[in-house]
Design a protein around this motif. Sequence first.
Motif, mmCIF file in Angstrom:
data_model
loop_
_atom_site.group_PDB
_atom_site.id
_atom_site.type_symbol
_atom_site.label_atom_id
_atom_site.label_comp_id
_atom_site.label_asym_id
_atom_site.label_seq_id
_atom_site.Cartn_x
_atom_site.Cartn_y
_atom_site.Cartn_z
ATOM 1 N N LEU A 14 44.225 26.607 46.963
ATOM 2 C CA LEU A 14 43.895 26.158 45.617
ATOM 3 C C LEU A 14 42.513 26.640 45.180
ATOM 4 C CD1 LEU A 14 45.142 22.506 46.124
ATOM 5 C CD2 LEU A 14 46.378 24.381 45.030
ATOM 6 N N THR A 15 42.416 27.117 43.951
ATOM 7 C CA THR A 15 41.149 27.609 43.419
ATOM 8 C C THR A 15 40.292 26.458 42.889
ATOM 9 O OG1 THR A 15 42.041 27.911 41.205
ATOM 10 C CG2 THR A 15 42.211 29.797 42.737
ATOM 11 N N THR A 16 39.048 26.760 42.595
ATOM 12 C CA THR A 16 38.116 25.765 42.061
ATOM 13 C C THR A 16 38.656 25.138 40.781
ATOM 14 O OG1 THR A 16 36.234 26.908 43.037
ATOM 15 C CG2 THR A 16 35.764 25.422 41.212
ATOM 16 N N GLY A 17 39.176 25.958 39.868
ATOM 17 C CA GLY A 17 39.693 25.441 38.608
ATOM 18 C C GLY A 17 40.865 24.497 38.796
ATOM 19 N N VAL A 18 41.762 24.836 39.696
ATOM 20 C CA VAL A 18 42.932 23.991 39.961
ATOM 21 C C VAL A 18 42.493 22.656 40.560
ATOM 22 C CG1 VAL A 18 45.032 23.771 41.354
ATOM 23 C CG2 VAL A 18 44.528 25.928 40.184
ATOM 24 N N VAL A 19 41.613 22.703 41.549
ATOM 25 C CA VAL A 19 41.162 21.475 42.204
ATOM 26 C C VAL A 19 40.357 20.609 41.231
ATOM 27 C CG1 VAL A 19 39.731 20.540 44.065
ATOM 28 C CG2 VAL A 19 41.236 22.478 44.503
ATOM 29 N N ALA A 20 39.521 21.228 40.422
ATOM 30 C CA ALA A 20 38.765 20.469 39.412
ATOM 31 C C ALA A 20 39.735 19.760 38.472
ATOM 32 C CB ALA A 20 37.833 21.398 38.645
ATOM 33 N N ARG A 43 36.039 30.597 51.768
ATOM 34 C CA ARG A 43 35.679 31.628 50.797
ATOM 35 C C ARG A 43 36.418 32.912 51.100
ATOM 36 N NH1 ARG A 43 30.281 30.150 48.217
ATOM 37 N NH2 ARG A 43 30.061 28.024 48.924
ATOM 38 N N VAL A 44 36.880 33.539 50.033
ATOM 39 C CA VAL A 44 37.544 34.833 50.146
ATOM 40 C C VAL A 44 36.894 35.779 49.150
ATOM 41 C CG1 VAL A 44 39.763 33.921 50.920
ATOM 42 C CG2 VAL A 44 39.360 34.222 48.501
ATOM 43 N N THR A 45 36.842 37.026 49.519
ATOM 44 C CA THR A 45 36.278 38.029 48.637
ATOM 45 C C THR A 45 37.400 38.885 48.079
ATOM 46 O OG1 THR A 45 34.249 38.056 49.956
ATOM 47 C CG2 THR A 45 34.616 39.918 48.482
ATOM 48 N N THR A 46 37.433 38.974 46.772
ATOM 49 C CA THR A 46 38.399 39.843 46.108
ATOM 50 C C THR A 46 37.585 40.827 45.270
ATOM 51 O OG1 THR A 46 38.604 38.270 44.281
ATOM 52 C CG2 THR A 46 40.241 38.123 46.022
ATOM 53 N N GLY A 47 37.549 42.047 45.715
ATOM 54 C CA GLY A 47 36.701 43.033 45.046
ATOM 55 C C GLY A 47 35.245 42.671 45.259
ATOM 56 N N GLN A 48 34.515 42.471 44.168
ATOM 57 C CA GLN A 48 33.108 42.097 44.275
ATOM 58 C C GLN A 48 32.882 40.609 44.037
ATOM 59 O OE1 GLN A 48 31.142 44.666 41.471
ATOM 60 N NE2 GLN A 48 31.110 46.379 42.888
ATOM 61 N N VAL A 49 33.960 39.870 43.861
ATOM 62 C CA VAL A 49 33.862 38.450 43.547
ATOM 63 C C VAL A 49 34.245 37.617 44.764
ATOM 64 C CG1 VAL A 49 34.738 36.615 42.046
ATOM 65 C CG2 VAL A 49 34.453 38.925 41.141
ATOM 66 N N GLN A 50 33.420 36.605 45.041
ATOM 67 C CA GLN A 50 33.738 35.681 46.122
ATOM 68 C C GLN A 50 34.283 34.393 45.498
ATOM 69 O OE1 GLN A 50 30.579 33.951 48.646
ATOM 70 N NE2 GLN A 50 31.681 34.882 50.342
ATOM 71 N N LYS A 51 35.424 33.918 45.986
ATOM 72 C CA LYS A 51 36.059 32.721 45.445
ATOM 73 C C LYS A 51 36.117 31.631 46.505
ATOM 74 C CE LYS A 51 39.078 35.046 42.180
ATOM 75 N NZ LYS A 51 40.446 35.150 41.675
#
Length: 119
Positions: A14-20, A43-51
């Motif tokens: 689940l992403t931050t937006g979903v959990v929020a 934390r996972v990195t997708t391209g240059q973004v860490q989620k």
Amino acid sequence: MAFKNEFTKDTPLLTTGVVAGILGITPDRLRTYDTEKLISTHRVTTGQVQKRLYSQNDVEWLQSLRTLVKEHKMSISSLKFLLQVLYKNPKIDLPHNEIGDVLKEISKNPNFKIVVKEF
């Protein structure tokens, strides 16, 4: 084609937006809990973004924390102190009320030992 992986309550999906959204808080508040070390996010990195990703156990943990913060007006610092006391004294006699019930649930969550060690 069938999935060979099984998803457990510990699987971060689940992403931050979903959990929020589930918790009824802003993503900034969720990030504050991470900064204050009340949650150990995956934390996972997708391209240059860490989620940040969260598991079902993480959501249950955060729901318990939100109950103490929102309904019982605990500050983050008092919550951290209370969790440390509970961690260092696992056989403590908790009150027989809603706060005691929430603390019992918190102590059963896998996040309890992981998070409190980071304080």
